[in-house]
Design a protein around this motif. Structure first.
Motif, short mmCIF file in Angstrom:
data_model
loop_
_atom_site.label_atom_id
_atom_site.label_comp_id
_atom_site.label_asym_id
_atom_site.label_seq_id
_atom_site.Cartn_x
_atom_site.Cartn_y
_atom_site.Cartn_z
N GLU A 133 0.81 -1.22 0.00
CA GLU A 133 0.00 0.00 0.00
C GLU A 133 0.84 1.27 0.00
OE1 GLU A 133 -2.30 0.48 3.54
OE2 GLU A 133 -0.85 -0.61 4.77
N HIS A 134 2.13 1.15 0.21
CA HIS A 134 2.98 2.34 0.27
C HIS A 134 4.00 2.43 -0.86
CE1 HIS A 134 1.30 3.08 4.22
NE2 HIS A 134 1.72 1.89 4.64
N ASN A 135 4.33 1.34 -1.49
CA ASN A 135 5.45 1.32 -2.43
C ASN A 135 5.04 0.83 -3.81
OD1 ASN A 135 7.72 2.01 -0.48
ND2 ASN A 135 6.87 0.19 0.50
N VAL A 136 5.74 1.41 -4.83
CA VAL A 136 5.45 1.12 -6.23
C VAL A 136 6.73 0.62 -6.90
CG1 VAL A 136 4.54 2.03 -8.40
CG2 VAL A 136 3.75 2.97 -6.22
N ARG A 137 6.57 -0.36 -7.78
CA ARG A 137 7.73 -0.89 -8.52
C ARG A 137 7.51 -0.69 -10.01
NH1 ARG A 137 8.85 -6.28 -10.46
NH2 ARG A 137 6.89 -6.94 -9.50
N ALA A 158 15.95 5.76 -11.76
CA ALA A 158 15.49 6.66 -10.69
C ALA A 158 14.17 6.19 -10.10
CB ALA A 158 15.37 8.08 -11.22
N TYR A 159 13.30 5.63 -10.94
CA TYR A 159 11.97 5.24 -10.48
C TYR A 159 11.79 3.73 -10.44
CZ TYR A 159 10.83 10.16 -10.99
OH TYR A 159 10.82 11.52 -10.86
N GLU A 160 12.91 3.00 -10.25
CA GLU A 160 12.81 1.54 -10.15
C GLU A 160 11.86 1.15 -9.04
OE1 GLU A 160 15.71 -2.38 -9.57
OE2 GLU A 160 16.53 -0.35 -9.45
N ARG A 161 11.94 1.84 -7.92
CA ARG A 161 10.99 1.72 -6.83
C ARG A 161 10.76 3.11 -6.27
NH1 ARG A 161 13.26 -3.46 -6.09
NH2 ARG A 161 11.68 -5.07 -5.80
#
Length: 713
Positions: free
Chosen positions: A179-183, A197-200
């Motif tokens: 619920e807090h992190n995006v991959r 930069a946006y890997e996670r």
């Protein structure tokens, strides 16, 4: 036939297309058409559905070509080209058509045709060519999403084909890890630094995709000024005139992630285009949800299969060290890239097993543990879990965590070589006592553990703890039983002048101790008291009862060894102390001077007397019941017993077999017992017991053989 289940979510897209769409099954029967198809062909939807494409829409001169196209498409190949069709008025019309195979569960089940009127197109082609191409590509993308078999297939479709369909030169697909992190699972673009930069990233990040996930609404940002104002972090990385579109991936009210598209320069996105893009995002979300459901089902199946295998392994042996080591090996790679099992011994953790698919990695882990042994007082990790009994979950093992835990540069280097990504540590608890620790670690696979993985690991740990506890209880019970057995059973019978004695005891059951007992006690007048008994049941209770009866027997023999006196006192003891367990007993006094045996049999199998010539005589069956039953007289029986004869007393485990009357077993023993007339009574008795014992029956076996011999002069 209707649209396959995997396509039904895309009906809205097909209905909204500006091209005529017809779906037909493998026989050419139409089962779907949109409103544009009505206008193009001049038939109502009711007239089209259920009709044959060949009969209704194909002119006579085009049947052969249409049938060839049908064969090609049903074989799995798309066909695109111009074709002459017949309308409801009978007029023929040239259309640009793309026929695509329609799949369900990996098999072609029909044909989907997308057609446009070439005659009408020519007039407006210049203005709508780009939109038409885009829509056709969107239809293709939707079909590819529905047919995707894995997440990689969905990702490739979104970041490549979908981007091409709308003209985007940057595309991304991001999924929620929790619920807090995006991959970031897919990226297309020249600037690879963006994917790094946006890997996670966090859902709270100020980026278009993160905002789309938070709000559940599309995010459209046109031009550099708008990007700089709303998303300054994004503008710092891409300080250009461009347009960003982020579309939330949602199923029901459950967010899955976001699809990001970027176009060079300012670009006005009208409501119609945004609706198409949102439909594409919905199709993407449905495809991802379907694949995640399949993956979850496969994961549950694998875990259940693993639990079954682990349970079988844990119950296969009471040697918990080897079984736990095998479970650790079973866990790799089904549950983890690394698995370690440690048990508490003498207040410290002892490692039983470390498993990894690559043996070289196991060696590296052992080297790391030896050079940098863990701190027993640490506030995290295996020792902490062993002290507290509380599980620890590490969804992500970051490099910062490795740096914080490293003692020097070499320690950090070795830790990084292990490629740790996620982990969990759970206690092995049984009867509120921590017996050990189970550690699962994800490395090369990149799997991130969550609460469901923790719950599963705790289930496994509980099973392992019960196995350890059972093994320890078994060891303690076995040791206590063996001590009791050694205390009350003669390891070897005493050597007595004028007598040759032999005894055999073969225990059965989980504790290896039962209620069988025997002994031979020399009397002061030269006679020999012999008894053979069997306490019903086995284990500690049977062994304890056996010890009581045996001790009482020896005490009563000292006072008065006659069978009447001994058995009377035993009956009194059973009544006085309310001993609940039944005990069968044959008590004999062998008198070499009078060449006779005096005996009382309380419900026990009758002994045998083997003559010097090998003739076997079975003594009479018991006339009185086992000890513990009242209201019966005990009568002393006297039988001849000449010098050189052998007395054999035994328990029922020697003669009983499943599904067989005990008389058959007694007859079988009588036929074989003649061998006891030979020399070396001990060896002969062991051989007889080995031949008679039923290996499929779990019962104790005891036997004693007594032979009267003339003393050497």
């Amino acid at each position: 036939m209707t649209l396959p289940p995997s396509w039904r979510s895309d009906t809205a897209l097909l209905d909204a297309l500006g091209a005529a769409v017809i779906g037909a099954d493998l026989t050419g029967t139409i089962f779907y058409c949109n409103a544009v198809a009505e206008a193009l062909y001049g038939y109502t939807q009711d007239q089209l559905r259920g009709s044959s494409v060949m009969d209704l829409l194909v002119p006579t001169g085009g049947l052969a070509a249409a049938q060839e196209i049908m064969r090609q498409v049903t074989a799995g190949q798309r066909w695109t080209g111009e074709f002459l069709v017949r309308t409801a008025s009978g007029a023929e019309k040239l259309v640009q058509i793309t026929d695509s195979p329609l799949y369900d569960a990996g098999e072609v089940v029909g044909v989907l045709g997308v057609a446009e009127d070439v005659t009408d197109l020519e007039a407006a082609r210049a203005g709508i060519l780009q939109l038409t191409t885009r829509l056709n590509r969107l239809a293709k993308v939707t079909a590819e999403l529905a047919a995707a078999h894995d997440l990689e297939g969905v990702t490739e479709t979104v970041v490549s084909h979908a981007a091409d369909a709308v003209g985007a030169n940057l595309a991304s697909l991001s999924l929620l890890e929790d619920e807090h992190n995006v991959r970031l699972v897919g990226f297309r673009g020249d600037d690879r630094s963006l994917s790094t930069a946006y890997e996670r990233y966090s859902v709270s990040n100020q980026t278009p995709s993160a905002e789309a996930i938070r709000t559940g609404k599309p995010v459209v940002v046109e031009g550099a000024a708008a990007i700089k104002e709303r998303f300054p972090e994004t503008y710092e990385r891409v300080p250009e005139e461009r347009t960003f579109i982020a579309l939330p991936l949602v199923v029901g009210e459950r967010p899955l992630g976001a699809m990001g598209l970027s176009f060079p320069g300012p670009r006005h996105v009208d409501d119609q285009e945004l609706e198409f893009l949102s439909t594409l995002a919905d199709a993407t979300a449905q495809a991802i949800d379907r694949l995640q459901a399949l993956a979850d089902a496969a994961d549950r199946s694998a875990k259940l299969s693993f639990l079954a295998g682990a349970a079988a392994e844990l119950s296969s042996s009471l040697d918990y060290r080897s079984t736990l080591a095998n479970v650790a090996r079973l866990a790799v790679p089904t549950l983890a890239d690394w698995c370690a099992v440690q048990v508490v011994e003498d207040g410290d953790l002892t490692t039983l097993a470390v498993a990894h698919v690559d043996p070289a990695k196991v060696v590296l882990a052992q080297e790391l543990s030896e050079r940098y042994p863990p701190d027993p007082t640490a506030q995290a990790g295996a020792h902490h879990v062993a002290r507290t009994g509380v599980s620890e979950l590490y969804p992500e093992v970051t490099d910062e965590m490795l740096v914080a835990g490293a003692r020097d540069e070499e320690h950090l280097r070795l830790s990084r070589e292990l490629q740790l990504r996620s982990g969990l540590v759970v206690p092995l608890i049984a009867r509120q006592q921590v017996l050990g620790v189970l550690t699962l670690v994800s490395a090369e696979s990149g799997h991130r553990y969550d609460q469901s993985d923790l719950a599963f690991a705790e289930n496994l740990a509980h099973r392992a703890a019960v196995a350890i506890d059972n093994a320890l209880l078994y060891s303690e019970t076995r040791e206590a039983s063996l001590r009791l057995q050694r205390a009350v059973s003669p390891e070897r019978l005493e050597e007595l002048p004028g007598w040759e004695l032999a005894g055999v005891y073969r225990p059965a059951g989980s504790t290896e101790v039962g209620g069988d007992f025997y002994d031979a006690v020399p009397l002061e007048d030269g006679r020999l008291a012999v008894f053979m008994g069997d306490v019903m049941g086995r284990g500690l209770l049977a062994a304890a009862s056996m010890a009581v009866v045996r001790s009482a027997l020896r005490a009563y023999i000292v006072i008065d060894p006659s069978p009447d006196a001994v058995m009377t006192k035993l009956d009194v003891m059973f009544r006085r102390y309310d001993i609940a367990q039944l005990v069968t007993l044959v008590y004999l006094v062998v008198d070499a001077q009078r060449d006779e045996i005096a005996l009382v049999n309380a419900g026990h199998p009758p002994p045998l007397v083997v003559g010097p010539d090998g003739f076997v005589e079975r003594l009479p069956l018991a006339e009185s019941p086992p000890l513990g039953l009242e209201g019966f007289d005990r009568r002393t029986l006297r039988v001849p017993f000449r010098a050189g004869a052998t007395l054999l007393a035994f328990t029922d485990g020697l003669v009983e077999r499943r599904g067989e009357d005990i008389d058959a077993g007694l007859e079988r023993l009588a036929r074989r017992a003649g061998t006891l007339s030979g020399p070396d009574l001990s060896e002969l008795l062991s051989g007889l017991v080995a031949r008679m014992t039923d290996t499929e029956r779990e019962d104790d076996v005891a036997a004693i053989a007594v032979r009267h011999v003339e003393p050497a002069t």
